[in-house]
Write an enzyme that holds these catalytic residues in place. Sequence first.
Site, PDB file in Angstrom:
ATOM      1  N   LYS A   1     -18.479  -6.533 -29.351  1.00  0.00           N
ATOM      2  CA  LYS A   1     -18.630  -4.859 -29.846  1.00  0.00           C
ATOM      3  C   LYS A   1     -20.116  -4.642 -29.195  1.00  0.00           C
ATOM      4  CE  LYS A   1     -18.966  -2.229 -33.823  1.00  0.00           C
ATOM      5  NZ  LYS A   1     -19.925  -1.243 -33.082  1.00  0.00           N
TER       6      LYS A   1
ATOM      7  N   ARG B   1      -8.702   7.064 -36.340  1.00  0.00           N
ATOM      8  CA  ARG B   1      -8.835   5.556 -36.890  1.00  0.00           C
ATOM      9  C   ARG B   1      -7.621   4.894 -37.337  1.00  0.00           C
ATOM     10  NH1 ARG B   1     -13.837   4.101 -38.049  1.00  0.00           N
ATOM     11  NH2 ARG B   1     -14.634   6.127 -38.017  1.00  0.00           N
TER      12      ARG B   1
ATOM     13  N   PHE C   1     -12.823  -0.238 -22.069  1.00  0.00           N
ATOM     14  CA  PHE C   1     -11.918  -1.058 -22.628  1.00  0.00           C
ATOM     15  C   PHE C   1     -10.396  -0.452 -23.151  1.00  0.00           C
ATOM     16  CE2 PHE C   1     -15.430   0.794 -25.705  1.00  0.00           C
ATOM     17  CZ  PHE C   1     -14.778   1.506 -26.151  1.00  0.00           C
TER      18      PHE C   1
ATOM     19  N   LYS D   1     -13.293  -4.001 -36.134  1.00  0.00           N
ATOM     20  CA  LYS D   1     -14.757  -4.385 -35.954  1.00  0.00           C
ATOM     21  C   LYS D   1     -15.256  -5.430 -36.941  1.00  0.00           C
ATOM     22  CE  LYS D   1     -16.555  -0.289 -38.369  1.00  0.00           C
ATOM     23  NZ  LYS D   1     -17.515   0.936 -38.321  1.00  0.00           N
TER      24      LYS D   1
END
Length: 491
Positions: free
Chosen positions: A28, A173, A102, A179
Amino acid sequence: MSQAATQVLLAETWNENIDPTGWWMSEKLDGVRAYWSGSNFYSRQGNLFHAPDFFKAALPKVPLDGEIWCGRGLFQKCISIVKKQANKVVPDDYKLLTYLVFDAPSHGGKYEDRVKWLQANVPQDDDKCYATIVGIKKCQGPDDLKQCLANVNAAGGEGIMLRKPGSLYENKRSSTLLKVKTFYDEEALVIGHKPGKGNCTGMLGALECQLPNGKRFDVGSGFNMDQRRKPPKIKSVITFKFQELSNAGIPRFPVFLRMRTDLTWNDVLEAAKTKKPVSVIQKVVPTTKLSKQHSILFSVIPSRDVKSGKKIVTSDDEDEETQVPSSSASSSNKNKKDTRELCQYGEKCYRTNPDHLKQYQHPTAKSKSKLTKTKSKTKPPCTFGSKCNRQSSVHLANFSHPSKSESHDPTDIAAQEELLDPDDLVEIEEPASPTTTDNLLVKDKNKDRQFDTNDDDDEQPSTINKKTTKRKRNLEEKPTVRSTRKRIKKS
């Protein structure tokens, strides 16, 4: 303004009820989220980033999703460069930034196919390209995930991202992107209330709080509506969680957890003297000079030569796990004596128990052979030398045997086998065979050996003594019987 930039894929939070096995892991990044439209960079709010032309030149003319990044712990420096207005942009600052890609939002295929497309279309080896693909690795399970998270935290990173295999890019989302972050929880003193706005008008907006070291900050999230109507009183103690500290030592993204009616502020201050909370420990602020890119998990981000602008990989760019130790460190490790006991199975030991590895050392074939040769000097040579085929642990421990280099017979297989170290043997003492004495007596029967036939009857002999004496008597009589038979045959 870009509407597409406001509809990027966003992550949910991982919890331990979700098995990460088989998911794709990446680091991350603590950079600035940037959507590449094919011609410009935009923020998540759709605002334009005024990046110089050379920073955009080598990128494909299709949408990309990624982050502009300049190193672990340099979020504030990165955002200060990227969010400058067009007339205040310093082009040289961008030479030491990297666009870490990414995903490819418009590709339409599965995640693995999108990654392959990125690897084929983003020219990572081109010195003119200021973008690279984020490294990924398949997660082997919860322990693997936690270990990678610990590695990132130790290196100053932010956390881990999990991507569900075979997932599509969603403009919202999604639970296919998770995460994983480490949160710290601490106590703080409430010193004030800030009013809420919008739906929270007339209620609590945020708590003004103070840390044990005197630093002040606001906690504005984590409250339910009842807590906003009746907030914690001033001079009360609360517990909050946060992700990390800013360069000024202020908790970032603090979230209210609970009231601490069981603690007073004096209790918190006293506890901080013996065990310093994370917020009290002085943060090491990274240098503001952007001279290195360093690395991220599963990737090495090359730096650039200041004069030529070419990509170069230095030891500072490599991950801590793959760095080669310095010569001084390696020499000190060589000179350091290992005080652990030798494992009885040596290099053939298959045990991976950490406690076993801490307690016993496992020499390699080279060190084991060297150790054996050193110890074998004090042992007398075996009568049979390199041709000895005895495998008794006691025999090998008490007699030396020539090694391959000392053997003159090239066909001698026994001489080519590596000697066992007596400290590595399974048996420390070989148990005596119950027939050993008898065997020796039988071998010596023709050597006129005399046996004591005194049974010591007056001294209360045991049953074992009787059996032993009888056996000896029989052994003495056997030669006489055989000689008598020979005389009969002759006659």
